[in-house]
Structures are given as C-alpha cells and as structure tokens.
Design a protein around this motif. Sequence first.
Motif, PDB file in Angstrom:
ATOM      1  N   GLU A 376     -35.942 -63.991 -51.717  1.00 58.36           N
ATOM      2  CA  GLU A 376     -35.235 -62.837 -52.264  1.00 58.36           C
ATOM      3  C   GLU A 376     -36.025 -62.255 -53.434  1.00 58.36           C
ATOM      4  O   GLU A 376     -36.657 -63.000 -54.192  1.00 58.36           O
ATOM      5  CB  GLU A 376     -33.832 -63.246 -52.745  1.00 58.36           C
ATOM      6  CG  GLU A 376     -32.958 -63.829 -51.639  1.00 58.36           C
ATOM      7  CD  GLU A 376     -31.629 -64.342 -52.178  1.00 58.36           C
ATOM      8  OE1 GLU A 376     -31.433 -64.250 -53.412  1.00 58.36           O
ATOM      9  OE2 GLU A 376     -30.815 -64.826 -51.364  1.00 58.36           O
ATOM     10  N   PRO A 377     -36.022 -60.929 -53.597  1.00 65.79           N
ATOM     11  CA  PRO A 377     -36.779 -60.305 -54.700  1.00 65.79           C
ATOM     12  C   PRO A 377     -36.409 -60.867 -56.076  1.00 65.79           C
ATOM     13  O   PRO A 377     -37.279 -61.100 -56.918  1.00 65.79           O
ATOM     14  CB  PRO A 377     -36.426 -58.828 -54.582  1.00 65.79           C
ATOM     15  CG  PRO A 377     -36.054 -58.637 -53.152  1.00 65.79           C
ATOM     16  CD  PRO A 377     -35.379 -59.905 -52.728  1.00 65.79           C
ATOM     17  N   GLY A 379     -35.269 -63.822 -56.829  1.00 67.89           N
ATOM     18  CA  GLY A 379     -35.810 -65.174 -56.960  1.00 67.89           C
ATOM     19  C   GLY A 379     -37.294 -65.160 -57.267  1.00 67.89           C
ATOM     20  O   GLY A 379     -37.778 -65.948 -58.083  1.00 67.89           O
ATOM     21  N   ARG A 380     -38.020 -64.255 -56.605  1.00 73.78           N
ATOM     22  CA  ARG A 380     -39.459 -64.174 -56.870  1.00 73.78           C
ATOM     23  C   ARG A 380     -39.723 -63.702 -58.304  1.00 73.78           C
ATOM     24  O   ARG A 380     -40.644 -64.190 -58.974  1.00 73.78           O
ATOM     25  CB  ARG A 380     -40.124 -63.239 -55.863  1.00 73.78           C
ATOM     26  CG  ARG A 380     -40.148 -63.806 -54.438  1.00 73.78           C
ATOM     27  CD  ARG A 380     -41.086 -63.034 -53.535  1.00 73.78           C
ATOM     28  NE  ARG A 380     -40.650 -61.656 -53.319  1.00 73.78           N
ATOM     29  CZ  ARG A 380     -39.804 -61.298 -52.350  1.00 73.78           C
ATOM     30  NH1 ARG A 380     -39.306 -62.220 -51.521  1.00 73.78           N
ATOM     31  NH2 ARG A 380     -39.455 -60.031 -52.179  1.00 73.78           N
ATOM     32  N   GLU A 381     -38.928 -62.750 -58.786  1.00 76.81           N
ATOM     33  CA  GLU A 381     -39.106 -62.253 -60.150  1.00 76.81           C
ATOM     34  C   GLU A 381     -38.820 -63.360 -61.175  1.00 76.81           C
ATOM     35  O   GLU A 381     -39.539 -63.515 -62.163  1.00 76.81           O
ATOM     36  CB  GLU A 381     -38.181 -61.060 -60.401  1.00 76.81           C
ATOM     37  CG  GLU A 381     -38.386 -60.388 -61.751  1.00 76.81           C
ATOM     38  CD  GLU A 381     -39.775 -59.794 -61.915  1.00 76.81           C
ATOM     39  OE1 GLU A 381     -40.237 -59.684 -63.069  1.00 76.81           O
ATOM     40  OE2 GLU A 381     -40.409 -59.457 -60.890  1.00 76.81           O
ATOM     41  N   ARG A 382     -37.763 -64.122 -60.916  1.00 80.92           N
ATOM     42  CA  ARG A 382     -37.463 -65.231 -61.821  1.00 80.92           C
ATOM     43  C   ARG A 382     -38.573 -66.271 -61.796  1.00 80.92           C
ATOM     44  O   ARG A 382     -38.987 -66.809 -62.831  1.00 80.92           O
ATOM     45  CB  ARG A 382     -36.130 -65.881 -61.430  1.00 80.92           C
ATOM     46  CG  ARG A 382     -34.936 -64.954 -61.565  1.00 80.92           C
ATOM     47  CD  ARG A 382     -33.717 -65.556 -60.899  1.00 80.92           C
ATOM     48  NE  ARG A 382     -32.729 -66.024 -61.836  1.00 80.92           N
ATOM     49  CZ  ARG A 382     -31.762 -66.885 -61.546  1.00 80.92           C
ATOM     50  NH1 ARG A 382     -31.675 -67.378 -60.317  1.00 80.92           N
ATOM     51  NH2 ARG A 382     -30.901 -67.254 -62.444  1.00 80.92           N
ATOM     52  N   GLY A 383     -39.090 -66.534 -60.602  1.00 83.75           N
ATOM     53  CA  GLY A 383     -40.183 -67.496 -60.486  1.00 83.75           C
ATOM     54  C   GLY A 383     -41.429 -67.043 -61.228  1.00 83.75           C
ATOM     55  O   GLY A 383     -42.113 -67.850 -61.876  1.00 83.75           O
ATOM     56  N   ARG A 384     -41.748 -65.747 -61.130  1.00 85.26           N
ATOM     57  CA  ARG A 384     -42.922 -65.236 -61.838  1.00 85.26           C
ATOM     58  C   ARG A 384     -42.780 -65.405 -63.353  1.00 85.26           C
ATOM     59  O   ARG A 384     -43.726 -65.765 -64.050  1.00 85.26           O
ATOM     60  CB  ARG A 384     -43.146 -63.765 -61.476  1.00 85.26           C
ATOM     61  CG  ARG A 384     -43.850 -63.561 -60.138  1.00 85.26           C
ATOM     62  CD  ARG A 384     -44.303 -62.120 -59.970  1.00 85.26           C
ATOM     63  NE  ARG A 384     -43.178 -61.223 -59.741  1.00 85.26           N
ATOM     64  CZ  ARG A 384     -42.722 -60.905 -58.523  1.00 85.26           C
ATOM     65  NH1 ARG A 384     -43.287 -61.420 -57.433  1.00 85.26           N
ATOM     66  NH2 ARG A 384     -41.706 -60.082 -58.376  1.00 85.26           N
TER      67      ARG A 384
END
Length: 398
Positions: A376-377, A379-384
């Motif tokens: 999910e977008p 989730g990727r932003e949080r991961g970054r």
Amino acid sequence: LDELLLGHELPVAVFSHYRDAARTTTSWTPFCAYSPEWVALTEGRAAGAQVRFIDLPAWHPAFEGRSNRYADAEARYVWATVRLRDRFGVDCADALWDRLFEAADPPDPDTSPDPDGGDALAERLALYFDVLRGDAGADPGDRAREEYMAGWVRASLAEAGGRPVLVVTGGFHRPALRALVEGPLAGTPDRKEGLPEVPRPPADAVAGSHLVPYSFHRLDAFTGYQSGMPSPGYHQDLWENGPLAAGEALVRAVTGRLRARGVPVSTAALIGARAAAGGLAALRGHTCPARLDLFDGLAGALLDEAVDEPLPWTRHGRLRAGTHPVLAELIAAGRGDRTGRLHPDTPLPPLVRDVTERLAALGLDFSGPVTLRLTEPSGRERGRLLHRLRILGVPGYI
C-alpha cells in the motif's frame, strides 16, 4: 532563561552545536532537580534575584580538548585525591565525596550556631577545593573561562551596590575566581567595569542551543558520563525525601528488579543486608546508612559466589562488561529510570521538529507495535521514513 524555566519535567539538557570550516563540536549541559545550577536558577528567580549565566558559551574554543580537564593542575589533583582517599579509607573519588559531604554528620542543633550545617559544609567544601587546586595553574582554556567569569562577578558586585551576589561555579574554579575578583585591580576605587560582552559565533559558523529531554541513564557516571554523579536515582530520592527514605527506596528497587528477573531474594537476605548496611554505617561514622553502605550491605547479602574484580562502586567510570548480574541490577536500581519531558511550549531543534511532524503526519506514534503493508502507498511511505531515521542514526528511533 525563560525557556529553561517553562516548567519541564527534569532531567533536561541544553544541547549546543557549532560548525565552521575548521571544527565541529557538540555538547550537552544536563540539569536535574538537585543540580546546584538548577537550584540557583529556580530559587534565584523565586526570590526575585537577577539571574545570569557567567561562563563562556559551550561552543567557545576554550572548551576544546577537554580530555585532560585541568592540564598542569592534573598532577596535583591526582596527588591530593590519593592522599585524601588514604586518609579517609575510601577507594575512589566518588566514595571520598560521599564520605566528606553526602554522608557527613549533621550538626547538633543544641550546640551548633548553624543548625542547618550550611557554614560548616561551606567551610569543608572550600578547604577541599583549595587543597585540590593549590597553587597549580589551569590550562589556557580554563584560564580564559576564569578570567571571563571573574569579569561577570566584578561587574555584578559593582551593579549590586552592597547587596549580596551569589556565584555558583565548579569547585576547581573557586580559588582562582576569588583571587581574580579580590585582587589588587578589584580594589581600585576608580575602576569601572561594565558587564562583559557575550561572545557571538563567527558569521560563517552554524551554531545554536536547544533544550532536549535527558535521562538518569545518561546522567549516571556508571554509564560513562565523566562529570556525572553515580546513582542519580538514589540522589534524587535523597534530595526529595532524605537519607532514610532514599535507602528504603533503593532496597525496594533492588528487590523488585531481581525478583522480576527470577532471582530469589529472601526476607532473610534483606534482613541481613539491612543489618550489614547499618553496621557499616556505624563503623564509618555515619548517622544512617549512606549510598555505599547500602551497596556494600546488599552485595554482601545477595551475592552467593565470589566475583573476580573489585565492586563497581570502588572506582569511577563505566560499568564493565561481564559485571555480575546482581551487581548490575544494584547499579541499575541506584540509577533509576526517570526520563525528562519538555514543556509543550519549548522550541524544538529543526531536526526534532521535522521528525516529529513527519511521524505525526504518517500516524507513527510508537505507542505499540507498528505493522507496515508495503503493498500500500501509505505503508511504503512509512517504511521510507523509518529507513531514513535508521540511516541517519537518529537516537530514539533505531
């Protein structure tokens, strides 16, 4: 000063940073409730006094190369400390301080002209630091600091016009400041001296200071803070509640920590520890068990095997790897687990503000486990963001 006294939960620290083309430096100046500087700031404000900082800024070149704190005076410092340790039968400078000041017998209110013991304690402290300093000179950095501080003291005395002026400073600097302030120049009637100019960073430098939360863990000398007192949690209890309550709190904390780790602590062992601490206090001339009496008594009652090296509190410095687990828990109990919290109106450093805002925008408050769905977008932003914090090595998030 207004920002410092907003109403924070201590301990807090002033973090100072400086960078130019030639050098980079950072420093922390911590405050806890019993820090002399903090007591002076808060009580001075409450009394309506004019409160000022008088030392050079932490980024000033005078603070460079602090690994050898007193340079030419270091040899005399070591010599005097060794002589005093031998005279009072203690193992290290921290134990000597406890013996001379923390565990000193209170005056008899029926016979002492100073029931609070302030005059006697001041005389003892003055003699102690006079012996440590002697006639040895400081290094150029400390000389620059002392001349600058003396300028503030002379100007404040002139400004006060006969009213009292209280100077709170490290004991090592006291003899030099008295000599600089009370010397021939200070007694010249026509001498006019305004307040010293506060140094400013060069135009091409990046410098600043911000308040940050601090913790007893970072304050503790056993975790490597060279200027720290050992066992800040114990000393906080001592400051707030007195020696008897502080000792009881330490025993409770040790017992709770050991039992939480599955180490049996029997009632008989605690009775033995209390009896041993009381006996040691009487042997050492203390009216009630002090910090080292309690540590020694607890170690004697709780250790059921020999240890290969001296007890940690017989020397100054970081707790060594391989320390017996029971001793490590004793040290941790004395340290306490308090962490400071800044008042909500405190200005934040740019990095802290940016990280806080980004975490809040992505719903990362770390109040519990965080699950990232990288399909999910969001989730990727949080991961970054979390990867950035890890790569940058930002404390508290890795």
